[in-house]
Design an enzyme around this catalytic site. Structure first.
Site, short mmCIF file in Angstrom:
data_model
loop_
_atom_site.label_atom_id
_atom_site.label_comp_id
_atom_site.label_asym_id
_atom_site.label_seq_id
_atom_site.Cartn_x
_atom_site.Cartn_y
_atom_site.Cartn_z
N ARG A 163 56.37 10.33 -19.16
CA ARG A 163 56.91 11.59 -18.62
C ARG A 163 58.13 12.02 -19.43
O ARG A 163 58.31 13.19 -19.75
CB ARG A 163 57.28 11.43 -17.13
CG ARG A 163 56.07 11.20 -16.22
CD ARG A 163 56.43 11.35 -14.74
NE ARG A 163 57.33 10.33 -14.24
CZ ARG A 163 56.95 9.15 -13.74
NH1 ARG A 163 55.67 8.82 -13.69
NH2 ARG A 163 57.85 8.29 -13.27
N LYS A 184 65.08 26.09 -7.57
CA LYS A 184 63.82 26.71 -7.17
C LYS A 184 63.34 26.15 -5.83
O LYS A 184 63.48 24.95 -5.58
CB LYS A 184 62.75 26.43 -8.22
CG LYS A 184 61.38 27.02 -7.86
CD LYS A 184 60.28 26.51 -8.76
CE LYS A 184 59.37 25.58 -8.00
NZ LYS A 184 58.13 25.24 -8.74
N LYS A 204 60.52 34.87 -7.80
CA LYS A 204 59.36 34.31 -8.51
C LYS A 204 58.12 34.53 -7.64
O LYS A 204 57.79 33.70 -6.79
CB LYS A 204 59.58 32.82 -8.78
CG LYS A 204 58.38 32.13 -9.42
CD LYS A 204 58.77 30.82 -10.08
CE LYS A 204 57.55 30.06 -10.53
NZ LYS A 204 57.85 28.96 -11.44
P1 13P Z 1 52.37 27.62 -12.21
O1 13P Z 1 52.76 28.63 -13.27
O2 13P Z 1 51.55 26.48 -12.77
O3 13P Z 1 51.81 28.25 -11.00
O4 13P Z 1 53.71 26.88 -11.78
C1 13P Z 1 54.81 27.65 -11.52
C2 13P Z 1 55.61 27.00 -10.46
O5 13P Z 1 56.77 26.71 -10.65
C3 13P Z 1 54.99 26.77 -9.17
O6 13P Z 1 55.97 26.46 -8.24
#
Ligand code: 13P
Length: 339
Positions: free
Chosen positions: A46, A137, A218
């Protein structure tokens, strides 16, 4: 809370032609990605994987404004002892951290979920700030085939409480309400639920005193469910997505950075590009915060072998560049063939 400081961080993350790399897969999620390329899911692998991504000079310096990390990664050091966070900072990008603890079944309504992780969050944010995180996030998910106000409201309140805690601690919250694209619903259902979710989310952000200037949204794109026999085309996805964003997202928000959500790499790029081509005058930066759509290609090229790292870095640079072009409406399909 210093709104100007938060606003400056947010603007740096979504500066012209830049987007975000979502490299915050949990240990369980990265296992799925590694299984697909035959790589053992151990800490060293990782680390090696993330290290070569963050050392991809062109991609990181020119196209990536911020990187979302998982708890393990924000504490990890590169092979030579440099903290991975430092590699991101040295490239001029902003390090960030996923802080939610995942979507759990909602009590008395188990077909729905609510994202957990508020307990102890204030203390965790203080530590993450010390470790270098300047944004965070939190992802909530919704099934568009059975929308429920209970779930939409509970998730919006959690997103708002998380966002307020982030801002209190000098961290820009990425607010991520994701209407999932895994089902058989048509694009109309996705559009209806996305609008409902965004309206409720911004209402709760207002009640929680969150400064819109110091956050990034987002969202999902408005798109047909993967299992729906009728798939909307690129222009329709672009138009419906922008229509709903205009209805729901105040101009004070500096950036909207989409998740890819299971779209193919090229679809995710084409959709973003179509929005920016048709709407060069939007009040927010419209860019990417892709996980899978940025990492499929480099993961495949790498396949766990050190000798493949240059090819994997080239694959990452290509995808990042294509999405950077899409974020300014400058991508063309034939640029893909040239790769
Ligand atoms: P994806 O672009 O693979 O959907 O992932 C974005 C993400 O941060 C999901 O929480």
């Amino acid at each position: 809370m210093n709104v100007n400081e938060l606003n400056a961080i947010a603007k740096k993350m979504v500066a012209k032609g830049k987007g975000l790399l979502a490299a915050d897969e949990s240990t369980g999620t990265i296992k799925k990605r590694f299984d697909a390329i035959g790589v053992e899911n151990i800490e060293e692998n990782r680390r090696d994987y993330r290290e070569f991504m963050f050392r991809t000079d062109e991609a990181m310096k020119k196209y990536i404004g911020g990187v979302i990390l998982f708890d393990e990664t924000i504490r990890q050091k590169a092979k030579d002892g440099t903290p991975l966070v430092k590699l991101i900072e040295q490239a001029g990008a902003v390090p960030g951290i996923k802080v939610d603890k995942g979507a759990k079944p909602l009590a008395l309504e188990p077909a729905q979920t609510v994202t957990e992780g508020l307990d102890g969050l204030r203390e965790r944010l203080v530590e993450y700030h010390q470790l270098g995180a300047r944004f965070a996030k939190w992802r909530a998910t919704y099934d568009p085939t059975k929308p429920s106000y209970n779930s939409i409201n509970a998730n919006a309140q959690a997103l708002a409480r998380y966002a307020a805690l982030c801002q209190e601690n000098g961290i820009v919250p990425i607010v991520e309400p994701e209407v999932l694209m895994d089902y058989d619903n048509d694009i109309d259902a996705c559009e209806r639920v996305t609008e409902w979710v965004l309206k409720e989310t911004f209402q709760q952000l207002y009640y929680a005193n969150v400064a819109l200037e110091g956050m990034i949204l987002k969202p999902n794109m408005v798109i047909s469910g993967k299992k729906c026999p009728k798939q909307a085309g690129v222009e329709e996805v672009a138009e419906r997505t922008v229509k709903i964003l205009k209805r729901c997202v105040p101009p004070a928000v500096p950036g909207v950075a989409f998740l890819s959500g299971g779209q193919s790499d090229e679809e995710a790029t084409a959709h973003l590009n179509a929005m920016n081509v048709a709407h060069p005058d939007l009040p927010w930066a419209l860019t990417f915060s892709y996980g899978r759509a940025l990492q499929h290609a480099p993961q495949k090229a790498w396949s766990g072998k050190a000798e493949n790292v240059p090819a994997a870095q080239a694959a990452f640079t290509h995808r990042a560049k294509m999405n950077s072009l899409a974020a300014t409406g400058g991508w063309k399909k034939d640029m893909e063939k040239a790769a």
